[in-house]
Design a protein around this motif. Structure first.
Motif, mmCIF file in Angstrom:
data_model
loop_
_atom_site.group_PDB
_atom_site.id
_atom_site.type_symbol
_atom_site.label_atom_id
_atom_site.label_comp_id
_atom_site.label_asym_id
_atom_site.label_seq_id
_atom_site.Cartn_x
_atom_site.Cartn_y
_atom_site.Cartn_z
ATOM 1 N N ARG A 1 1.140 -1.305 0.177
ATOM 2 C CA ARG A 1 0.235 0.531 0.214
ATOM 3 C C ARG A 1 0.587 1.616 -0.056
ATOM 4 O O ARG A 1 0.274 2.169 -0.596
ATOM 5 C CB ARG A 1 -0.956 -0.220 1.042
ATOM 6 C CG ARG A 1 -1.807 -0.716 1.087
ATOM 7 C CD ARG A 1 -2.641 -0.868 2.350
ATOM 8 N NE ARG A 1 -3.650 -1.769 2.222
ATOM 9 C CZ ARG A 1 -4.957 -1.921 2.128
ATOM 10 N NH1 ARG A 1 -5.896 -1.027 2.436
ATOM 11 N NH2 ARG A 1 -6.156 -2.999 2.181
ATOM 12 N N GLU A 2 2.127 1.216 0.619
ATOM 13 C CA GLU A 2 2.929 2.160 0.564
ATOM 14 C C GLU A 2 3.385 2.216 -0.584
ATOM 15 O O GLU A 2 3.603 3.146 -0.981
ATOM 16 C CB GLU A 2 3.757 2.541 2.019
ATOM 17 C CG GLU A 2 3.844 2.320 3.456
ATOM 18 C CD GLU A 2 4.376 2.012 4.249
ATOM 19 O OE1 GLU A 2 5.618 1.587 4.236
ATOM 20 O OE2 GLU A 2 3.868 2.261 5.610
ATOM 21 N N MET A 3 3.731 1.790 -1.171
ATOM 22 C CA MET A 3 4.619 1.638 -2.141
ATOM 23 C C MET A 3 3.619 2.231 -3.559
ATOM 24 O O MET A 3 3.477 3.054 -4.566
ATOM 25 C CB MET A 3 5.069 0.142 -2.885
ATOM 26 C CG MET A 3 6.129 -0.227 -2.530
ATOM 27 S SD MET A 3 7.032 -1.272 -3.179
ATOM 28 C CE MET A 3 5.856 -3.093 -3.489
ATOM 29 N N GLU A 4 1.826 1.616 -3.697
ATOM 30 C CA GLU A 4 0.742 2.372 -4.188
ATOM 31 C C GLU A 4 0.748 3.676 -4.140
ATOM 32 O O GLU A 4 0.875 4.238 -5.294
ATOM 33 C CB GLU A 4 -0.219 1.984 -4.015
ATOM 34 C CG GLU A 4 -1.270 2.409 -4.806
ATOM 35 C CD GLU A 4 -0.872 1.714 -6.268
ATOM 36 O OE1 GLU A 4 -1.324 2.729 -7.176
ATOM 37 O OE2 GLU A 4 -0.144 0.568 -6.982
ATOM 38 N N ASP A 5 0.973 4.036 -2.797
ATOM 39 C CA ASP A 5 0.695 5.316 -2.402
ATOM 40 C C ASP A 5 1.936 6.432 -2.995
ATOM 41 O O ASP A 5 1.723 7.265 -3.770
ATOM 42 C CB ASP A 5 0.622 5.458 -0.856
ATOM 43 C CG ASP A 5 -0.348 4.931 -0.481
ATOM 44 O OD1 ASP A 5 -1.681 5.371 -1.405
ATOM 45 O OD2 ASP A 5 -0.454 4.604 1.144
ATOM 46 N N LEU A 6 3.241 6.009 -3.061
ATOM 47 C CA LEU A 6 4.491 6.597 -3.742
ATOM 48 C C LEU A 6 4.343 6.661 -5.211
ATOM 49 O O LEU A 6 4.212 7.602 -6.054
ATOM 50 C CB LEU A 6 5.825 6.275 -2.837
ATOM 51 C CG LEU A 6 6.114 5.940 -1.215
ATOM 52 C CD1 LEU A 6 7.567 5.423 -1.644
ATOM 53 C CD2 LEU A 6 6.175 7.843 -1.704
ATOM 54 N N ARG A 7 3.799 5.718 -5.507
ATOM 55 C CA ARG A 7 3.268 5.673 -7.423
ATOM 56 C C ARG A 7 2.437 6.945 -7.448
ATOM 57 O O ARG A 7 3.005 7.906 -8.191
ATOM 58 C CB ARG A 7 2.654 4.144 -8.022
ATOM 59 C CG ARG A 7 4.050 3.630 -7.865
ATOM 60 C CD ARG A 7 3.453 2.329 -8.909
ATOM 61 N NE ARG A 7 4.171 1.137 -8.405
ATOM 62 C CZ ARG A 7 4.196 0.015 -7.090
ATOM 63 N NH1 ARG A 7 2.508 0.398 -6.958
ATOM 64 N NH2 ARG A 7 4.683 -1.132 -6.633
ATOM 65 N N GLU A 8 1.950 7.380 -7.069
ATOM 66 C CA GLU A 8 0.333 7.928 -7.028
ATOM 67 C C GLU A 8 0.716 8.801 -6.116
ATOM 68 O O GLU A 8 0.869 10.444 -7.231
ATOM 69 C CB GLU A 8 -0.665 8.169 -5.954
ATOM 70 C CG GLU A 8 -1.899 6.847 -6.786
ATOM 71 C CD GLU A 8 -2.484 6.452 -6.181
ATOM 72 O OE1 GLU A 8 -3.257 7.991 -5.324
ATOM 73 O OE2 GLU A 8 -3.519 5.774 -6.047
ATOM 74 N N ILE A 9 1.977 9.994 -5.484
ATOM 75 C CA ILE A 9 1.688 10.522 -4.961
ATOM 76 C C ILE A 9 2.835 11.039 -6.444
ATOM 77 O O ILE A 9 3.159 12.433 -6.612
ATOM 78 C CB ILE A 9 2.421 10.807 -3.659
ATOM 79 C CG1 ILE A 9 2.016 10.751 -2.470
ATOM 80 C CG2 ILE A 9 3.670 11.827 -3.790
ATOM 81 C CD1 ILE A 9 2.846 10.582 -1.638
#
Length: 58
Positions: free
Chosen positions: A39-47
């Motif tokens: 989830r953190e990796m996905e959040d970073l991708r979106e950011i």
């Protein structure tokens, strides 16, 4: 936001379990850790796709 699938979490949790020496009885711990990491990796991708503050898209 796209969430990781159960299959993605299962694969990551298995890798974490192997790296930890394959301990017994910690399935929930590895599942939670894998889910959090993904989830953190996905959040970073979106950011990283968002324009910097103060910059108008387009």
């Amino acid at each position: 936001m796209a969430y990781p699938t159960d299959e993605q979490i299962r694969i990551r949790a298995h890798k974490l379990w192997e790296q930890a020496g394959k301990p017994d009885g910690r399935d929930d711990q590895f599942w939670h850790q894998a889910e959090t990491e993904l989830r953190e990796m996905e959040d970073l991708r979106e950011i990283s796709r968002e324009p910097p503050p103060g910059v108008l898209p387009g």
